[in-house]
Design a protein around this motif. Structure first.
Motif, mmCIF file in Angstrom:
data_model
loop_
_atom_site.group_PDB
_atom_site.id
_atom_site.type_symbol
_atom_site.label_atom_id
_atom_site.label_comp_id
_atom_site.label_asym_id
_atom_site.label_seq_id
_atom_site.Cartn_x
_atom_site.Cartn_y
_atom_site.Cartn_z
ATOM 1 N N PHE A 266 0.840 -1.193 0.000
ATOM 2 C CA PHE A 266 0.000 0.000 0.000
ATOM 3 C C PHE A 266 0.877 1.245 0.000
ATOM 4 C CE2 PHE A 266 -2.241 -3.504 1.981
ATOM 5 C CZ PHE A 266 -3.389 -3.557 1.212
ATOM 6 N N ASP A 267 0.673 2.071 -1.011
ATOM 7 C CA ASP A 267 1.490 3.253 -1.230
ATOM 8 C C ASP A 267 0.849 4.478 -0.584
ATOM 9 O OD1 ASP A 267 3.402 4.987 -2.178
ATOM 10 O OD2 ASP A 267 2.537 5.127 -4.191
ATOM 11 N N PHE A 268 1.663 5.302 0.040
ATOM 12 C CA PHE A 268 1.167 6.546 0.626
ATOM 13 C C PHE A 268 0.458 7.398 -0.420
ATOM 14 C CE2 PHE A 268 1.748 11.062 1.464
ATOM 15 C CZ PHE A 268 1.279 11.194 2.762
ATOM 16 N N TYR A 269 1.051 7.488 -1.602
ATOM 17 C CA TYR A 269 0.494 8.328 -2.667
ATOM 18 C C TYR A 269 -0.637 7.588 -3.385
ATOM 19 C CZ TYR A 269 4.486 11.347 -1.855
ATOM 20 O OH TYR A 269 5.409 12.178 -1.274
ATOM 21 N N SER A 270 -1.771 7.580 -2.740
ATOM 22 C CA SER A 270 -2.947 6.901 -3.294
ATOM 23 C C SER A 270 -4.184 7.492 -2.620
ATOM 24 C CB SER A 270 -2.866 5.389 -3.059
ATOM 25 O OG SER A 270 -2.725 5.102 -1.678
ATOM 26 N N THR A 271 -5.315 6.831 -2.773
ATOM 27 C CA THR A 271 -6.557 7.306 -2.157
ATOM 28 C C THR A 271 -6.876 6.453 -0.940
ATOM 29 O OG1 THR A 271 -7.400 8.050 -4.300
ATOM 30 C CG2 THR A 271 -9.010 7.787 -2.531
ATOM 31 N N TRP A 272 -7.173 7.107 0.155
ATOM 32 C CA TRP A 272 -7.483 6.456 1.431
ATOM 33 C C TRP A 272 -8.905 6.823 1.854
ATOM 34 C CZ3 TRP A 272 -3.629 3.363 3.527
ATOM 35 C CH2 TRP A 272 -2.344 3.522 2.983
ATOM 36 N N GLU A 273 -9.615 5.848 2.370
ATOM 37 C CA GLU A 273 -10.980 6.100 2.849
ATOM 38 C C GLU A 273 -10.979 6.241 4.363
ATOM 39 O OE1 GLU A 273 -15.563 4.345 2.668
ATOM 40 O OE2 GLU A 273 -13.910 3.168 1.823
ATOM 41 N N PHE A 274 -11.654 7.277 4.832
ATOM 42 C CA PHE A 274 -11.703 7.542 6.272
ATOM 43 C C PHE A 274 -12.639 6.561 6.959
ATOM 44 C CE2 PHE A 274 -13.384 10.048 9.938
ATOM 45 C CZ PHE A 274 -12.192 10.144 10.647
ATOM 46 N N LEU B 206 -9.322 10.728 1.203
ATOM 47 C CA LEU B 206 -8.163 11.605 1.228
ATOM 48 C C LEU B 206 -7.187 11.081 0.174
ATOM 49 C CD1 LEU B 206 -6.604 13.921 2.671
ATOM 50 C CD2 LEU B 206 -5.723 12.182 4.258
ATOM 51 N N HIS B 207 -6.839 11.929 -0.785
ATOM 52 C CA HIS B 207 -5.964 11.506 -1.887
ATOM 53 C C HIS B 207 -4.690 12.336 -1.893
ATOM 54 C CE1 HIS B 207 -4.730 10.004 -5.808
ATOM 55 N NE2 HIS B 207 -4.477 11.269 -6.149
ATOM 56 N N PHE B 208 -3.559 11.643 -1.930
ATOM 57 C CA PHE B 208 -2.253 12.309 -1.975
ATOM 58 C C PHE B 208 -1.702 12.238 -3.390
ATOM 59 C CE2 PHE B 208 -2.565 10.831 2.447
ATOM 60 C CZ PHE B 208 -2.373 12.038 3.108
ATOM 61 N N ASN B 209 -1.264 13.398 -3.884
ATOM 62 C CA ASN B 209 -0.703 13.490 -5.221
ATOM 63 C C ASN B 209 0.816 13.652 -5.110
ATOM 64 O OD1 ASN B 209 -0.035 14.119 -7.889
ATOM 65 N ND2 ASN B 209 -1.951 15.245 -8.211
ATOM 66 N N GLU B 210 1.543 12.874 -5.872
ATOM 67 C CA GLU B 210 3.007 12.901 -5.795
ATOM 68 C C GLU B 210 3.611 14.055 -6.593
ATOM 69 O OE1 GLU B 210 6.522 9.507 -5.795
ATOM 70 O OE2 GLU B 210 4.578 9.098 -6.728
ATOM 71 N N GLU B 211 2.847 14.599 -7.528
ATOM 72 C CA GLU B 211 3.367 15.688 -8.361
ATOM 73 C C GLU B 211 3.506 16.981 -7.553
ATOM 74 O OE1 GLU B 211 0.989 16.160 -11.822
ATOM 75 O OE2 GLU B 211 1.185 14.069 -12.458
ATOM 76 N N ARG C 107 -6.489 9.376 17.112
ATOM 77 C CA ARG C 107 -5.902 9.425 15.775
ATOM 78 C C ARG C 107 -6.989 9.248 14.727
ATOM 79 N NH1 ARG C 107 -2.581 3.634 15.887
ATOM 80 N NH2 ARG C 107 -4.402 2.242 16.051
ATOM 81 N N MET C 108 -6.702 9.688 13.519
ATOM 82 C CA MET C 108 -7.603 9.481 12.374
ATOM 83 C C MET C 108 -7.188 8.172 11.705
ATOM 84 S SD MET C 108 -7.620 13.306 10.672
ATOM 85 C CE MET C 108 -9.180 13.138 9.771
ATOM 86 N N VAL C 109 -8.190 7.354 11.379
ATOM 87 C CA VAL C 109 -7.909 6.053 10.773
ATOM 88 C C VAL C 109 -8.453 6.031 9.344
ATOM 89 C CG1 VAL C 109 -8.202 3.556 10.960
ATOM 90 C CG2 VAL C 109 -8.098 4.958 13.037
ATOM 91 N N PHE C 110 -7.594 5.703 8.392
ATOM 92 C CA PHE C 110 -7.959 5.549 6.989
ATOM 93 C C PHE C 110 -7.586 4.150 6.540
ATOM 94 C CE2 PHE C 110 -7.196 10.008 7.676
ATOM 95 C CZ PHE C 110 -8.082 10.689 6.879
ATOM 96 N N VAL C 111 -8.307 3.642 5.547
ATOM 97 C CA VAL C 111 -7.945 2.361 4.943
ATOM 98 C C VAL C 111 -7.710 2.576 3.445
ATOM 99 C CG1 VAL C 111 -9.167 0.934 6.630
ATOM 100 C CG2 VAL C 111 -10.370 1.724 4.588
ATOM 101 N N ALA C 112 -6.803 1.773 2.893
ATOM 102 C CA ALA C 112 -6.491 1.903 1.475
ATOM 103 C C ALA C 112 -7.724 1.592 0.646
ATOM 104 C CB ALA C 112 -5.364 0.942 1.104
ATOM 105 N N LEU C 113 -8.033 2.470 -0.287
ATOM 106 C CA LEU C 113 -9.210 2.297 -1.137
ATOM 107 C C LEU C 113 -8.765 1.667 -2.443
ATOM 108 C CD1 LEU C 113 -12.252 2.900 -1.199
ATOM 109 C CD2 LEU C 113 -11.724 5.067 -2.283
ATOM 110 N N THR C 114 -9.209 0.459 -2.695
ATOM 111 C CA THR C 114 -8.754 -0.277 -3.868
ATOM 112 C C THR C 114 -9.807 -0.371 -4.936
ATOM 113 O OG1 THR C 114 -9.412 -2.357 -2.804
ATOM 114 C CG2 THR C 114 -7.118 -1.657 -2.558
ATOM 115 N N ASP C 115 -11.070 -0.055 -4.626
ATOM 116 C CA ASP C 115 -12.160 -0.172 -5.607
ATOM 117 C C ASP C 115 -12.156 1.019 -6.558
ATOM 118 O OD1 ASP C 115 -14.391 -1.578 -3.124
ATOM 119 O OD2 ASP C 115 -12.898 -2.528 -4.412
#
Length: 202
Positions: free
Chosen positions: A54-62, A100-105, A194-202
């Motif tokens: 799971f990459d930091f630079y992706s979309t995470w669901e709260f 929450l989506h992190f952009n690497e650019e 803390r805030m908890v997010f899970v990797a969004l794969t769908d």
């Protein structure tokens, strides 16, 4: 007369025996598997381990706010989800995802110059900003001018209003992050939460 009475008695006796011997067919209720799923709690959220990278630079669901002393997620996020569900036709297939989506650019202009950008989507808002991370330290800059209000039927309910305030406040106060399996944790000034997010794969 006696013969006819006796004959009627025999017929009634035969029919009563037949009725007793007939098995009782109780129809079993056939439960549609989709109905079982639809009876789940709106607040059930799977934060268990998932295999994968799971990459930091992706979309995470709260998933919710979590007290570090307990494994449970907060009631406020649950109540906001219930309001969203109840006021949007109780549609399990189209429930809003808080992301929450992190952009690497790297941004080349504006207030985020030389920093990567992020975007967040909640019940009532889309908002943007930039962030800076070094090792496990992180800080967010939120653009209030780029915070777009998207009114929904649940937007004026107290749980959603309070959730929106707490979510934005927690993002702006975040100062550290951690990735554990498929979960992203954001930590702020409150050492017990803390805030908890899970990797969004769908």
């Amino acid at each position: 007369m006696k013969n006819s009475s006796f004959f009627i008695f025999i017929i009634l006796f035969i029919f009563s025996c037949v009725k007793e011997e007939m098995p009782n067919h109780v129809e079993e209720e056939v439960i549609d598997p989709t109905e079982v799923v639809k009876r789940r709690s709106i607040c059930d959220f799977d934060i268990s381990d998932r295999e994968g990278t799971f990459d930091f630079y992706s979309t995470w669901e709260f998933a919710g706010f979590q007290n570090l002393n307990t494994p449970h997620l907060d009631n406020l996020t649950c109540m906001a989800r219930v309001a969203n569900f109840a006021l949007n036709g109780e549609d399990y297939d189209n429930m809003i995802k808080i992301t929450l989506h992190f952009n690497e650019e790297i941004e080349e202009s504006g207030f985020c110059t030389d920093l990567p950008k992020f975007e967040a989507s909640t019940f009532s808002y889309q908002f943007y900003g930039c962030f800076e991370k070094v090792d496990e330290d992180i800080s967010f800059i939120v653009s209030m001018e780029d915070r777009e209000y998207i009114p929904k039927s649940e937007s004026t309910t107290f749980p959603v209003l309070e959730f929106e305030e707490n979510f934005l406040k927690a993002i702006k106060a975040a100062n550290a992050y951690q990735i554990e399996k498929n979960r992203l944790y954001l930590y702020g000034d409150e050492s017990y939460s803390r805030m908890v997010f899970v990797a969004l794969t769908d």
